[in-house]
Motif scaffolding. Structure first.
Motif, PDB file in Angstrom:
ATOM      1  N   SER A  20       0.870  -1.291   0.100  1.00 34.18           N
ATOM      2  CA  SER A  20       0.246  -0.052  -0.013  1.00 34.18           C
ATOM      3  C   SER A  20       0.730   1.272   0.145  1.00 34.18           C
ATOM      4  O   SER A  20       0.510   2.313  -0.575  1.00 34.18           O
ATOM      5  N   THR A  21       2.178   1.170   0.698  1.00 35.05           N
ATOM      6  CA  THR A  21       2.989   2.407   0.654  1.00 35.05           C
ATOM      7  C   THR A  21       3.467   2.596  -0.610  1.00 35.05           C
ATOM      8  O   THR A  21       3.742   3.714  -1.057  1.00 35.05           O
ATOM      9  N   ILE A  22       4.007   1.511  -1.220  1.00 41.69           N
ATOM     10  CA  ILE A  22       4.662   1.543  -2.534  1.00 41.69           C
ATOM     11  C   ILE A  22       3.498   2.273  -3.349  1.00 41.69           C
ATOM     12  O   ILE A  22       4.070   2.946  -4.518  1.00 41.69           O
ATOM     13  N   LYS A 150      -4.436  -6.167  13.323  1.00 39.07           N
ATOM     14  CA  LYS A 150      -4.463  -6.358  11.658  1.00 39.07           C
ATOM     15  C   LYS A 150      -4.910  -5.273  11.008  1.00 39.07           C
ATOM     16  O   LYS A 150      -6.022  -4.463  11.607  1.00 39.07           O
ATOM     17  N   THR A 151      -4.792  -5.037   9.691  1.00 34.73           N
ATOM     18  CA  THR A 151      -5.552  -3.994   8.519  1.00 34.73           C
ATOM     19  C   THR A 151      -5.782  -4.787   7.485  1.00 34.73           C
ATOM     20  O   THR A 151      -4.960  -5.559   7.066  1.00 34.73           O
ATOM     21  N   ARG A 152      -6.385  -3.994   6.720  1.00 31.61           N
ATOM     22  CA  ARG A 152      -6.638  -4.590   5.346  1.00 31.61           C
ATOM     23  C   ARG A 152      -6.275  -3.443   4.490  1.00 31.61           C
ATOM     24  O   ARG A 152      -6.766  -2.195   4.565  1.00 31.61           O
ATOM     25  N   ASP A 153      -5.514  -3.609   3.631  1.00 29.56           N
ATOM     26  CA  ASP A 153      -4.801  -2.548   2.887  1.00 29.56           C
ATOM     27  C   ASP A 153      -5.487  -2.199   1.558  1.00 29.56           C
ATOM     28  O   ASP A 153      -6.945  -2.780   1.281  1.00 29.56           O
ATOM     29  N   ILE A 154      -5.423  -1.403   0.549  1.00 24.30           N
ATOM     30  CA  ILE A 154      -6.142  -0.920  -0.445  1.00 24.30           C
ATOM     31  C   ILE A 154      -6.296  -2.118  -1.559  1.00 24.30           C
ATOM     32  O   ILE A 154      -7.128  -2.188  -2.415  1.00 24.30           O
ATOM     33  N   PHE A 155      -5.458  -3.126  -1.296  1.00 20.89           N
ATOM     34  CA  PHE A 155      -5.611  -4.206  -2.245  1.00 20.89           C
ATOM     35  C   PHE A 155      -6.587  -5.436  -1.648  1.00 20.89           C
ATOM     36  O   PHE A 155      -6.558  -6.375  -2.414  1.00 20.89           O
ATOM     37  N   PRO A 161      -0.615  -3.393  11.088  1.00 21.45           N
ATOM     38  CA  PRO A 161      -0.494  -1.862  11.072  1.00 21.45           C
ATOM     39  C   PRO A 161       0.740  -1.345  10.803  1.00 21.45           C
ATOM     40  O   PRO A 161       1.759  -2.113  10.865  1.00 21.45           O
ATOM     41  N   LYS A 162       0.836  -0.116  10.296  1.00 19.07           N
ATOM     42  CA  LYS A 162       2.108   0.431  10.016  1.00 19.07           C
ATOM     43  C   LYS A 162       2.948   0.689  11.016  1.00 19.07           C
ATOM     44  O   LYS A 162       4.175   0.853  11.181  1.00 19.07           O
ATOM     45  N   THR A 163       2.184   0.994  12.202  1.00 20.40           N
ATOM     46  CA  THR A 163       3.206   1.237  13.629  1.00 20.40           C
ATOM     47  C   THR A 163       2.367   0.512  14.769  1.00 20.40           C
ATOM     48  O   THR A 163       1.408  -0.018  14.762  1.00 20.40           O
TER      49      THR A 163
END
Length: 204
Positions: A20-22, A150-155, A161-163
């Protein structure tokens, strides 16, 4: 050239950053190229501060990483971009949360995955991507806790999580607990809390 530097930097970051960051950085590169064109980074320089002043801080950070890369590769002495963010003069309206009666009305008119999503959102305050990643194993009915780990990314992929600060435990309030216990009777314990076809259900 700007594109060559950006491609090299992104390739070097692929293994260390989340998809997601890329993806976000690729969007930054696209906007940089649309505005500046594929120019030599030395031509862009600090003379274009106005562009960065009106953009998210990620633009300045990413461009400065490009400058660092150019300095290393070509033994340059380019200075990083430093900008002062322009403060918005827009007056924000006061945020008025829903009353309990309004929440009850909304939930009574919702159904399926949307109702489950709204129930969790109203009674936990968790972020959307955190709610979409919840599984039954994250719920502790005995101690009335919900693990946000946990988290669900844009994909649509489940990731961390990021942090570390984003990883936490939230109290499971009684109205939510009652609803979830009833819902649990209709689902397998290893399922996603909102169902495996969650994205289709919420956008239908």
């Amino acid at each position: 050239k700007l594109m060559d530097l950006a491609d090299e930097l992104l390739n070097s970051l692929q293994q260390s950053l989340k998809n997601s960051t890329i993806y976000t950085y690729k969007s930054v590169v696209k906007n940089l190229l649309e505005f500046f064109g594929n120019k030599d980074i030395r031509i862009i320089g600090s003379s274009q501060k106005s562009f960065f002043e009106n953009k998210h801080i990620r633009y300045t950070c990413f461009f400065n990483r490009l400058i660092d890369l150019a300095n290393q590769k070509q033994d340059l002495n380019l200075k990083p971009i430093k900008v002062k963010k322009i403060k918005s003069k827009i007056v924000q309206d006061e945020i008025k949360p829903f009353s309990l009666d309004e929440i009850e009305t909304i939930l009574n008119h919702a159904s399926g995955q949307l109702k489950t999503y709204l129930f969790i959102a109203f009674f936990t305050g968790a972020r959307s991507n955190e709610i979409l990643a919840l599984r039954w194993e994250d719920l502790d009915f005995e101690n009335n806790k919900i693990a946000i780990i946990k988290t669900r990314d844009i994909f649509g992929e489940i990731t961390t999580p990021k942090t570390k600060r984003s990883m936490r435990y939230i109290d499971m309030l009684e109205p939510l607990k009652k609803y979830l216990l009833e819902l649990k009777q209709t689902q397998d314990n290893d399922e996603n809390l909102l169902g495996e076809d969650i994205r289709e259900g919420l956008t239908a």
